[in-house]
Every structure is written in structure tokens, then in C-alpha cells.
Design a protein around this motif. Structure first.
Motif, PDB file in Angstrom:
ATOM      1  N   ILE A 140       4.939   6.367  -0.316  1.00 39.12           N
ATOM      2  CA  ILE A 140       3.832   6.578   0.331  1.00 39.12           C
ATOM      3  C   ILE A 140       3.355   5.747   1.253  1.00 39.12           C
ATOM      4  O   ILE A 140       3.311   4.405   1.114  1.00 39.12           O
ATOM      5  N   VAL A 141       3.098   5.938   2.653  1.00 38.68           N
ATOM      6  CA  VAL A 141       2.766   5.066   3.622  1.00 38.68           C
ATOM      7  C   VAL A 141       1.717   5.414   4.376  1.00 38.68           C
ATOM      8  O   VAL A 141       1.095   6.590   4.627  1.00 38.68           O
ATOM      9  N   GLU A 142       0.798   4.446   4.997  1.00 39.15           N
ATOM     10  CA  GLU A 142      -0.190   4.832   5.957  1.00 39.15           C
ATOM     11  C   GLU A 142       0.609   4.202   7.165  1.00 39.15           C
ATOM     12  O   GLU A 142       0.943   2.921   7.390  1.00 39.15           O
ATOM     13  N   THR A 143       0.159   4.959   8.337  1.00 40.33           N
ATOM     14  CA  THR A 143       0.874   4.811   9.421  1.00 40.33           C
ATOM     15  C   THR A 143      -0.066   4.087  10.651  1.00 40.33           C
ATOM     16  O   THR A 143      -1.516   4.680  10.432  1.00 40.33           O
ATOM     17  N   PRO A 145      -0.635   2.859  14.774  1.00 43.09           N
ATOM     18  CA  PRO A 145      -0.159   2.379  15.996  1.00 43.09           C
ATOM     19  C   PRO A 145      -0.128   0.799  16.066  1.00 43.09           C
ATOM     20  O   PRO A 145      -1.110   0.374  15.506  1.00 43.09           O
ATOM     21  N   LEU A 146       0.555   0.094  17.073  1.00 44.02           N
ATOM     22  CA  LEU A 146       0.365  -1.199  17.090  1.00 44.02           C
ATOM     23  C   LEU A 146      -0.734  -1.831  17.609  1.00 44.02           C
ATOM     24  O   LEU A 146      -1.257  -2.841  17.098  1.00 44.02           O
ATOM     25  N   THR A 147      -1.447  -0.727  18.494  1.00 45.79           N
ATOM     26  CA  THR A 147      -2.714  -1.211  18.769  1.00 45.79           C
ATOM     27  C   THR A 147      -3.965  -1.245  17.541  1.00 45.79           C
ATOM     28  O   THR A 147      -4.871  -2.011  17.698  1.00 45.79           O
ATOM     29  N   GLN A 148      -3.537  -0.838  16.401  1.00 44.59           N
ATOM     30  CA  GLN A 148      -4.318  -1.159  15.261  1.00 44.59           C
ATOM     31  C   GLN A 148      -3.766  -1.938  14.278  1.00 44.59           C
ATOM     32  O   GLN A 148      -4.399  -1.784  13.103  1.00 44.59           O
ATOM     33  N   ALA A 149      -3.015  -2.958  14.891  1.00 41.75           N
ATOM     34  CA  ALA A 149      -2.236  -3.750  13.667  1.00 41.75           C
ATOM     35  C   ALA A 149      -3.387  -4.440  13.063  1.00 41.75           C
ATOM     36  O   ALA A 149      -3.319  -5.076  11.759  1.00 41.75           O
ATOM     37  N   ALA A 150      -4.422  -4.993  13.564  1.00 43.98           N
ATOM     38  CA  ALA A 150      -5.577  -5.723  12.993  1.00 43.98           C
ATOM     39  C   ALA A 150      -6.320  -4.919  12.011  1.00 43.98           C
ATOM     40  O   ALA A 150      -6.662  -5.459  10.982  1.00 43.98           O
ATOM     41  N   ARG A 151      -6.566  -3.721  12.276  1.00 49.05           N
ATOM     42  CA  ARG A 151      -7.179  -2.768  11.203  1.00 49.05           C
ATOM     43  C   ARG A 151      -6.230  -2.734  10.009  1.00 49.05           C
ATOM     44  O   ARG A 151      -6.728  -2.839   8.700  1.00 49.05           O
ATOM     45  N   ALA A 152      -4.984  -2.568  10.369  1.00 54.46           N
ATOM     46  CA  ALA A 152      -3.993  -2.444   9.155  1.00 54.46           C
ATOM     47  C   ALA A 152      -3.956  -3.804   7.987  1.00 54.46           C
ATOM     48  O   ALA A 152      -3.888  -3.894   7.075  1.00 54.46           O
ATOM     49  N   MET A 153      -3.721  -4.906   8.951  1.00 59.44           N
ATOM     50  CA  MET A 153      -4.059  -6.098   8.416  1.00 59.44           C
ATOM     51  C   MET A 153      -5.304  -6.333   7.461  1.00 59.44           C
ATOM     52  O   MET A 153      -5.257  -6.961   6.431  1.00 59.44           O
ATOM     53  N   ARG A 155      -7.153  -3.980   6.112  1.00 61.04           N
ATOM     54  CA  ARG A 155      -7.178  -2.907   5.040  1.00 61.04           C
ATOM     55  C   ARG A 155      -6.251  -3.753   3.851  1.00 61.04           C
ATOM     56  O   ARG A 155      -6.408  -3.614   2.754  1.00 61.04           O
ATOM     57  N   LEU A 156      -5.060  -4.280   4.326  1.00 59.46           N
ATOM     58  CA  LEU A 156      -4.354  -4.997   3.553  1.00 59.46           C
ATOM     59  C   LEU A 156      -4.983  -6.070   3.001  1.00 59.46           C
ATOM     60  O   LEU A 156      -4.754  -6.159   1.457  1.00 59.46           O
ATOM     61  N   ALA A 157      -5.734  -6.731   3.337  1.00 52.51           N
ATOM     62  CA  ALA A 157      -6.192  -8.242   2.968  1.00 52.51           C
ATOM     63  C   ALA A 157      -7.360  -7.506   1.889  1.00 52.51           C
ATOM     64  O   ALA A 157      -7.584  -8.116   1.009  1.00 52.51           O
ATOM     65  N   GLU A 158      -7.937  -6.516   2.073  1.00 63.02           N
ATOM     66  CA  GLU A 158      -8.932  -5.777   1.404  1.00 63.02           C
ATOM     67  C   GLU A 158      -8.403  -4.987   0.192  1.00 63.02           C
ATOM     68  O   GLU A 158      -8.999  -4.666  -0.595  1.00 63.02           O
ATOM     69  N   GLN A 159      -6.962  -4.895   0.206  1.00 64.54           N
ATOM     70  CA  GLN A 159      -6.396  -4.199  -0.795  1.00 64.54           C
ATOM     71  C   GLN A 159      -6.876  -2.771  -0.934  1.00 64.54           C
ATOM     72  O   GLN A 159      -6.965  -2.216  -1.957  1.00 64.54           O
ATOM     73  N   ARG A 160      -6.886  -2.095   0.206  1.00 66.74           N
ATOM     74  CA  ARG A 160      -7.347  -0.971   0.425  1.00 66.74           C
ATOM     75  C   ARG A 160      -6.460  -0.068   1.014  1.00 66.74           C
ATOM     76  O   ARG A 160      -6.321   1.255   0.874  1.00 66.74           O
ATOM     77  N   VAL A 161      -4.969  -0.402   1.479  1.00 65.09           N
ATOM     78  CA  VAL A 161      -3.972   0.324   1.631  1.00 65.09           C
ATOM     79  C   VAL A 161      -3.330   0.927   0.464  1.00 65.09           C
ATOM     80  O   VAL A 161      -3.022   0.425  -0.775  1.00 65.09           O
ATOM     81  N   ARG A 162      -2.936   2.435   0.572  1.00 64.30           N
ATOM     82  CA  ARG A 162      -2.485   2.938  -0.499  1.00 64.30           C
ATOM     83  C   ARG A 162      -0.998   2.791  -0.217  1.00 64.30           C
ATOM     84  O   ARG A 162      -0.288   3.808   0.305  1.00 64.30           O
ATOM     85  N   PHE A 163      -0.661   1.953  -1.230  1.00 64.12           N
ATOM     86  CA  PHE A 163       0.828   1.579  -1.411  1.00 64.12           C
ATOM     87  C   PHE A 163       1.364   1.029  -0.063  1.00 64.12           C
ATOM     88  O   PHE A 163       1.788  -0.287  -0.189  1.00 64.12           O
ATOM     89  N   ARG A 164       1.711   1.419   1.183  1.00 62.21           N
ATOM     90  CA  ARG A 164       2.289   0.815   2.106  1.00 62.21           C
ATOM     91  C   ARG A 164       1.781   1.052   3.700  1.00 62.21           C
ATOM     92  O   ARG A 164       1.440   2.101   3.744  1.00 62.21           O
ATOM     93  N   ALA A 165       1.736  -0.256   4.450  1.00 59.82           N
ATOM     94  CA  ALA A 165       1.049  -0.081   5.595  1.00 59.82           C
ATOM     95  C   ALA A 165       2.180  -0.051   6.613  1.00 59.82           C
ATOM     96  O   ALA A 165       3.167  -1.085   6.452  1.00 59.82           O
ATOM     97  N   VAL A 166       2.477   0.793   7.508  1.00 58.73           N
ATOM     98  CA  VAL A 166       3.589   0.630   8.444  1.00 58.73           C
ATOM     99  C   VAL A 166       2.986   0.796   9.893  1.00 58.73           C
ATOM    100  O   VAL A 166       2.506   1.777  10.222  1.00 58.73           O
ATOM    101  N   LEU A 167       3.524  -0.069  10.798  1.00 58.72           N
ATOM    102  CA  LEU A 167       3.061  -0.038  12.279  1.00 58.72           C
ATOM    103  C   LEU A 167       4.096   0.723  12.859  1.00 58.72           C
ATOM    104  O   LEU A 167       5.318   0.400  12.682  1.00 58.72           O
ATOM    105  N   MET A 168       3.838   1.449  13.742  1.00 64.20           N
ATOM    106  CA  MET A 168       4.395   2.566  14.573  1.00 64.20           C
ATOM    107  C   MET A 168       4.492   2.108  16.081  1.00 64.20           C
ATOM    108  O   MET A 168       3.641   2.036  16.656  1.00 64.20           O
TER     109      MET A 168
END
Length: 171
Positions: A140-143, A145-153, A155-168
Motif C-alpha cells: 500500500i503506497v502513496e505516490t 512526484p519528485l517535485t513533492q519530495a519535501a511534502r512526502a518527507m 508526512r513521513l516525519a509526522e507519521q502520516r504516511v499510510r504504509f509507504r511513500a514512493v517518489l515517482m
């Protein structure tokens, strides 16, 4: 048992279930209880104190997969292993403590083992791919784009990613 229902934990539950094992999912969040059951957990243990004591009260477990980055919880969970049980350490620490705390008396007295998770032989990979092809193991992944890498990081730091974050790339 699988300690932690994150990027590795959600896959560990599915793989263990696909291999025919009963699985106890252990999480700190009651909000993940339903997800754990949907992923194939036989039972969900929501931490409300000492994880080792809670596991022991259920009868203990033979194998504890520790994909959590909370090494303090992983150390406490050792008390929930049955005699001759094994902890498979899989998580890397994200905060203190950065080492597992092992009581040699408990380890030797109960014949416990601690091993590091590693990639298995090709046959294991073939089995995993077969389970995935059959739909029994699905990441189960959240995808992003590379331009949103900071947003993904973030969400990961805040423990809000639902299972896996994947940069596309190219998305």
C-alpha cells in the motif's frame, strides 16, 4: 507477531499470513486496528502499556518480527517471546535509544535468539512474487512526484504516511 504497522510491517503481516501463519499485529494506534485485520492479522494488540507483558498474557509468540524503528518497544517485546523464541530485528532507529536492550539472563534462561533481518534465497523471492501475483501480498503506497519530495518527507516525519511513500520520476 509483527511489531509496527508501517512500511515493512504491513507487508510482513501479509507475507506471514500468505505463508499460513497466525499473525498478531502490534500497533500503538487504535486507528490502525481495522487495517491490520484487513491485511490478514488474526489479532491486533493495541499497546496500552508493556508490550512484552501484553504478548505474554496472550500466551506469547514464537517469532517476533521487529520492523519498528522504536527499539525501546522492540526491547520490551522480548518478554513476550515463548521459550526458544526468536526476534527478527528489522527496524533501524529513528530516535533514542539507538540500540536494543537485551538481558542476557532472560536470553540464556529462556533460550531466546535475536537475528537480523536479511534478504533470503531466490526461492523466498520467487514465493513472494507468486504471492504478489496471486494478490495475497500487495504493498500500500502513496505516490509523489519528485517535485513533492519535501511534502512526502514531511508526512513521513509526522507519521502520516499510510504504509509507504514512493517518489515517482517523471510523474
Amino acid at each position: 507477531a509483527v511489531l509496527g504497522l508501517g512500511g515493512l510491517g504491513h507487508l510482513a503481516i501479509q507475507i506471514a499470513r500468505a505463508e499460513g501463519h497466525e499473525v498478531i499485529a502490534i500497533t500503538q494506534r487504535a486507528s490502525k486496528q481495522r487495517s491490520a485485520l484487513e491485511l490478514g492479522a488474526s489479532e491486533v494488540l493495541v499497546l496500552d502499556g508493556d508490550v512484552g507483558a501484553q504478548l505474554a498474557a496472550l500466551g506469547g509468540v514464537d517469532v517476533l518480527l521487529g520492523p519498528s524503528n522504536d527499539l525501546a518497544a522492540t526491547s520490551r517485546a522480548l518478554a513476550g517471546l515463548r521459550p526458544e523464541g526468536t526476534l527478527v530485528a528489522m527496524g533501524l532507529p529513528s530516535h533514542a535509544p539507538t540500540e536494543l536492550s537485551l538481558d542476557p539472563r532472560r536470553m540464556m534462561g529462556r533460550g531466546l535468539s535475536v537475528i537480523g533481518g536479511k534478504q533470503g534465497p531466490r526461492e523466498d523471492l520467487s514465493d513472494l512474487l507468486a504471492h504478489a501475483a496471486e494478490g495475497r501480498v500487495t504493498p500500500i503506497v502513496e505516490t509523489y512526484p519528485l517535485t513533492q519530495a519535501a511534502r512526502a518527507m514531511q508526512r513521513l516525519a509526522e507519521q502520516r504516511v499510510r504504509f509507504r511513500a514512493v517518489l515517482m520520476h517523471g510523474a
